[in-house]
Design a protein around this motif. Sequence first.
Motif, PDB file in Angstrom:
ATOM      1  N   PRO A  81      -0.907 -25.255   6.086  1.00 17.06           N
ATOM      2  CA  PRO A  81      -0.420 -26.602   6.682  1.00 17.06           C
ATOM      3  C   PRO A  81       0.690 -25.760   7.718  1.00 17.06           C
ATOM      4  CG  PRO A  81      -0.223 -26.498   3.987  1.00 17.06           C
ATOM      5  CD  PRO A  81      -0.592 -24.655   4.906  1.00 17.06           C
ATOM      6  N   THR A  82       1.633 -26.915   8.272  1.00 15.54           N
ATOM      7  CA  THR A  82       2.243 -26.676   9.660  1.00 15.54           C
ATOM      8  C   THR A  82       3.503 -26.625   8.653  1.00 15.54           C
ATOM      9  OG1 THR A  82       2.233 -28.785   9.846  1.00 15.54           O
ATOM     10  CG2 THR A  82       0.414 -27.600  11.374  1.00 15.54           C
ATOM     11  N   ASP A  83       4.010 -26.824   7.943  1.00 18.29           N
ATOM     12  CA  ASP A  83       5.027 -26.783   7.034  1.00 18.29           C
ATOM     13  C   ASP A  83       5.404 -25.621   6.560  1.00 18.29           C
ATOM     14  OD1 ASP A  83       3.614 -26.895   5.133  1.00 18.29           O
ATOM     15  OD2 ASP A  83       5.490 -28.768   3.917  1.00 18.29           O
ATOM     16  N   VAL A  84       4.441 -24.696   6.019  1.00 18.72           N
ATOM     17  CA  VAL A  84       4.266 -23.604   5.522  1.00 18.72           C
ATOM     18  C   VAL A  84       4.934 -22.301   6.489  1.00 18.72           C
ATOM     19  CG1 VAL A  84       3.460 -21.236   4.386  1.00 18.72           C
ATOM     20  CG2 VAL A  84       2.949 -24.191   4.111  1.00 18.72           C
ATOM     21  N   ALA A  85       6.149 -21.146   6.433  1.00 23.97           N
ATOM     22  CA  ALA A  85       6.678 -20.908   6.687  1.00 23.97           C
ATOM     23  C   ALA A  85       6.887 -18.928   6.324  1.00 23.97           C
ATOM     24  CB  ALA A  85       8.259 -20.565   7.081  1.00 23.97           C
ATOM     25  N   ALA A  86       7.035 -19.277   4.755  1.00 24.64           N
ATOM     26  CA  ALA A  86       6.745 -17.736   4.353  1.00 24.64           C
ATOM     27  C   ALA A  86       5.694 -17.598   3.022  1.00 24.64           C
ATOM     28  CB  ALA A  86       7.875 -17.158   4.498  1.00 24.64           C
ATOM     29  N   ILE A  87       5.137 -16.516   3.151  1.00 24.30           N
ATOM     30  CA  ILE A  87       4.384 -16.815   1.622  1.00 24.30           C
ATOM     31  C   ILE A  87       5.272 -15.614   1.450  1.00 24.30           C
ATOM     32  CG2 ILE A  87       2.028 -17.102   0.204  1.00 24.30           C
ATOM     33  CD1 ILE A  87       1.032 -18.336   3.205  1.00 24.30           C
ATOM     34  N   CYS A  88       4.897 -15.227  -0.545  1.00 22.08           N
ATOM     35  CA  CYS A  88       5.420 -14.396  -0.694  1.00 22.08           C
ATOM     36  C   CYS A  88       4.736 -13.691  -2.469  1.00 22.08           C
ATOM     37  CB  CYS A  88       6.708 -13.498  -1.490  1.00 22.08           C
ATOM     38  SG  CYS A  88       8.126 -14.389   0.451  1.00 22.08           S
ATOM     39  N   ALA A  89       4.586 -12.615  -2.784  1.00 20.99           N
ATOM     40  CA  ALA A  89       4.247 -12.662  -4.012  1.00 20.99           C
ATOM     41  C   ALA A  89       5.132 -12.566  -5.168  1.00 20.99           C
ATOM     42  CB  ALA A  89       3.098 -11.105  -3.835  1.00 20.99           C
ATOM     43  N   VAL A  90       4.835 -13.545  -5.769  1.00 20.75           N
ATOM     44  CA  VAL A  90       6.192 -13.606  -6.639  1.00 20.75           C
ATOM     45  C   VAL A  90       5.958 -13.062  -8.044  1.00 20.75           C
ATOM     46  CG1 VAL A  90       7.727 -15.059  -5.150  1.00 20.75           C
ATOM     47  CG2 VAL A  90       6.096 -15.993  -7.063  1.00 20.75           C
TER      48      VAL A  90
END
Length: 173
Positions: free
Chosen positions: A110-119
Amino acid sequence: MRRVVAFLAAAVAVVATAGPARAGGPAGGGGLFGGWTPMTCTTGGIDRAELRAGDQFLTLDWHLDCAAPADSRPTYGYGRYVEKLGGEVRSLQEYAPTAPTLYAGAAYLPTDVAAICAVTDYKVRVVCVKVERDPVSNAAVAVRPLPTDDPLVDVRLSYNPGVESSPACGGCW
């Protein structure tokens, strides 16, 4: 009145003798935090981060250098972060019985996602990627490693156990 007292006593006895909450499967279940049974795991790495240009489809593979203890079923997931709005936990998975624990995911970005992390916990980000966007079109143009202490992701995560994805975008990050 005696019936009410007897009912309340029975209810208290049932609650007092219940066992510890455990995750019920890949999507969580009855964990300690409303479906998430976190376990602190602090090492791992991104094995693949690929963005297919044009269709905004992101593939992420990572590994965690941890495994589930034999007597529990902890879960990890990924946090998706939106600029100035913080992060939310998605896609809970159980750790592998032996290390490493592997994750592979591919979905629309999606256009609003700026980062993704394994948590692995509300405050533990093991590895992160930043989505770089075209300033004019807001289309994702690259996915690059991001330090886990970057201000974009150095926030406490929220988790809503009933919502794994938006109804409008069932196959999104």
